[in-house]
Design a protein around this motif. Structure first.
Motif, PDB file in Angstrom:
ATOM      1  N   ARG A   1      -5.567 -11.356   0.977  1.00  0.00           N
ATOM      2  CA  ARG A   1      -5.938  -9.813   1.369  1.00  0.00           C
ATOM      3  C   ARG A   1      -4.936  -9.461   2.293  1.00  0.00           C
ATOM      4  O   ARG A   1      -4.325  -8.172   2.438  1.00  0.00           O
TER       5      ARG A   1
ATOM      6  N   VAL B   1      -8.287  -9.732  -4.892  1.00  0.00           N
ATOM      7  CA  VAL B   1      -8.179  -8.301  -4.003  1.00  0.00           C
ATOM      8  C   VAL B   1      -8.882  -8.796  -2.705  1.00  0.00           C
ATOM      9  O   VAL B   1      -8.373  -8.430  -1.299  1.00  0.00           O
TER      10      VAL B   1
ATOM     11  N   ILE C   1      -2.073  -7.485   0.633  1.00  0.00           N
ATOM     12  CA  ILE C   1      -2.453  -6.182   0.091  1.00  0.00           C
ATOM     13  C   ILE C   1      -2.550  -5.389   1.211  1.00  0.00           C
ATOM     14  O   ILE C   1      -1.969  -4.097   1.070  1.00  0.00           O
ATOM     15  N   ASN C   2      -3.117  -5.463   2.468  1.00  0.00           N
ATOM     16  CA  ASN C   2      -3.239  -4.756   3.466  1.00  0.00           C
ATOM     17  C   ASN C   2      -1.808  -4.300   3.928  1.00  0.00           C
ATOM     18  O   ASN C   2      -1.577  -3.158   4.258  1.00  0.00           O
TER      19      ASN C   2
ATOM     20  N   ILE D   1      -5.582   0.223  -2.718  1.00  0.00           N
ATOM     21  CA  ILE D   1      -6.418  -1.230  -2.955  1.00  0.00           C
ATOM     22  C   ILE D   1      -7.513  -1.000  -3.925  1.00  0.00           C
ATOM     23  O   ILE D   1      -7.751  -2.145  -4.889  1.00  0.00           O
TER      24      ILE D   1
ATOM     25  N   ALA E   1      -0.426  -1.720   1.595  1.00  0.00           N
ATOM     26  CA  ALA E   1      -1.419  -0.687   2.007  1.00  0.00           C
ATOM     27  C   ALA E   1      -0.826   0.219   2.783  1.00  0.00           C
ATOM     28  O   ALA E   1      -0.921   1.387   3.025  1.00  0.00           O
TER      29      ALA E   1
ATOM     30  N   ASN F   1       0.003  -7.814  -6.112  1.00  0.00           N
ATOM     31  CA  ASN F   1      -0.440  -6.735  -5.754  1.00  0.00           C
ATOM     32  C   ASN F   1       0.289  -5.638  -6.293  1.00  0.00           C
ATOM     33  O   ASN F   1       0.116  -4.586  -5.759  1.00  0.00           O
TER      34      ASN F   1
END
Ligand code: SF4
Ligand code: FE
Length: 491
Positions: A37, A31, A40-41, A10, A44, A195
């Motif tokens: 988000r 971000v 992105i999580n 991240i 991740a 991302n």
């Protein structure tokens, strides 16, 4: 370099100068944007699970290029066992995120470009394979997320790239220099584009000699000069922007993302070019990438399906109908459909074969059958989920109503009192838990997450007709006719 942690991934995105636009404006801190988000999580999670010793065998593997331990999302499949483990890893990620976790498009492009560049070099004496190996080593060493970008806008579908009124309808070379090429065009609905650290661009259809300038594949950093993205909307997406939003979002932690990616005179140095005019190999690259990604859906959609089935069973339990035989039967049907998709994912992997370059390719016919089933079964699974859950999943008042102290009743009852009274679950289950599971199902079946489960099941990795063309090509009707002739005694 060691595997990145989820947090390192991240933070690494913050160092990029990626240009992102949404609702007509440039988004500087994308971000932390509430609508971006969750996606992105989700990526991740591909890093987080690789750090968990429990999943080490599935999530990490020894690199065939360096011998180092790498994330399986950056791996070149070395056996049918690797292909099967890929599908298992995707099911696991689907279970942990209930979303599209995006990183597979890169993995599928690595494997398609690796084998195709080997064969281009063999035919043309070019150096694309070496270029690609160097690039992939860099990706593995730095544990990067790479977007595999294939789908061009295509303009008039009846026309080839060179025949389009606007040449930008397919990504193409506009200038050839000593040290590289300059490219223009766009790729539509690109999963996990914003991302990703880098992108690999590939052609989207087979091409003829006149399409030479459109037969191009290359890697470029996501924040390359001249490149930008316009974020794609999802159903009910602005719920994520509401203050304190949680229950009404459904899956508030994770989500997918798609964007329009524009290339406006982007310079690509020679070392990042993997195809440049060898038009007869465009089709091979497309077919191989599509094959891998159709296999992928036999993993990721099954994992998401596991969560949908679980939520449906919970809704039935909270409504007090879990013991009804009709409900049990519907859950069995959902399981049957979901596991059938998994069978397809495993089957096309176990029947994989080694390419000339050494990595493994899935069985094309079975992968296309897999994806064809994915264009249907999640729809039936969602229909059954809506059937069992009941209409409340789309009619319930908002999260704010369930906590509102505005007085509405003659004895001083608040909106919250009234909502909690009339939407109570069976004894022992809180109204909030019932709300949560209903909103989750709404999100999965027709909200923002439906992009990643429902409509993506139809069009992701190619629309149904694309699979039917491949099934027709691979299905060997002539051979089957001969079988019938032999047994029926027809000369
Ligand atoms: Fe991966 Fe599935 Fe998303 Fe494709 S749709 S990127 S296979 S999670
Ligand atoms: Fe997809």
């Amino acid at each position: 370099m060691a595997l990145k942690t989820a947090q390192e991934y991240i933070e690494s995105l913050r160092t990029l100068k990626t240009r992102v636009y949404m609702f007509g404006e440039k988004i500087d801190n994308w971000v932390d944007h509430p609508m971006i988000r969750p996606s992105i999580n989700c990526v991740a999670m591909t890093y987080a699970l690789a750090q968990d010793p429990q999943y080490a065998d599935l999530m990490t593997v020894k690199s065939s290029l360096t011998g180092n331990t790498i994330n399986r999302f950056t791996h070149l499949h070395q056996s049918t066992e690797d292909l099967i483990n890929k599908v298992k890893m995707q099911r696991l990620l689907g279970q942990k995120t209930a979303s599209c976790f995006q990183r597979c498009v890169g993995m599928d492009s690595f494997n398609a470009v690796f084998s195709t560049t080997f064969e281009i070099d063999e035919a043309h004496g070019t150096h694309y394979h070496e270029n690609f190996k160097k690039f992939l080593t860099f990706v593995q060493d730095n544990d990067l997320t790479v977007d595999g970008a294939m789908t061009d806008p295509k303009g008039d579908r009846s026309k080839a790239p060179h025949d389009q009124k606007d040449p930008d309808m397919f990504v193409h070379v506009v200038e050839r220099r000593e040290d590289g090429i300059v490219v223009c065009g766009a790729k539509c609905h690109q999963t996990g584009s914003i991302n990703s650290h880098w992108h690999i661009f590939m052609p989207t259809i087979s091409m003829g000699e006149a399409d030479k300038d459109w037969a191009v594949s290359f890697a470029c950093p996501t924040d390359a000069e001249g490149m930008y993205m316009i974020y794609g909307r999802q159903s009910c997406d602005t719920r994520k922007m509401e203050e304190g939003a949680s229950i009404d979002v459904g899956n508030a932690k994770f989500g997918g993302q798609e964007a329009l990616v524009v290339l406006d005179h982007v310079f690509i140095p020679n070392e990042y070019i993997f195809l440049n005019g060898e038009y007869e190999f465009a089709g091979m690259m497309v077919e191989r990438f599509a094959g891998y990604h159709r296999q992928s859906y036999g993993g990721c959609k099954v994992g998401v399906g596991d969560v949908v089935i679980g939520a449906t069973a919970l809704a039935a339990e909270y409504n007090g109908v879990e013991k009804a035989s009709a409900v049990k039967d519907k859950l069995i049907e959902m399981l049957h459909l979901n596991e059938t998709l998994y069978c397809c994912g495993i089957a096309c992997s176990s029947q994989g074969f080694q390419t000339k370059a050494g990595n493994y390719q899935i069985d094309l016919l079975l992968a296309n059958v897999c994806k064809q089933n994915v264009t249907r079964f999640p729809y039936e699974i969602v229909r059954l989920a809506e059937d069992v859950a009941g209409g409340l999943m789309v009619t319930m008042p908002s999260q704010k109503d369930f906590t509102s102290d505005t007085v509405v009743g003659r004895n001083g009852e608040t909106i919250s009192d009234i909502c909690n009274k009339f939407f109570a679950a069976k004894d022992g289950v809180s109204t909030e838990d019932r709300q949560r599971v209903m909103r989750f199902l709404e999100n999965m079946c027709l909200g923002a997450a439906a992009v990643g489960y429902r409509t993506e099941s139809m069009h992701g990795a190619g629309s149904p007709q694309a699979q039917r063309i491949m099934i027709a090509r691979q299905g060997d009707i002539q051979g089957k006719k001969q079988l019938a002739k032999d047994i029926a005694g027809i000369q």
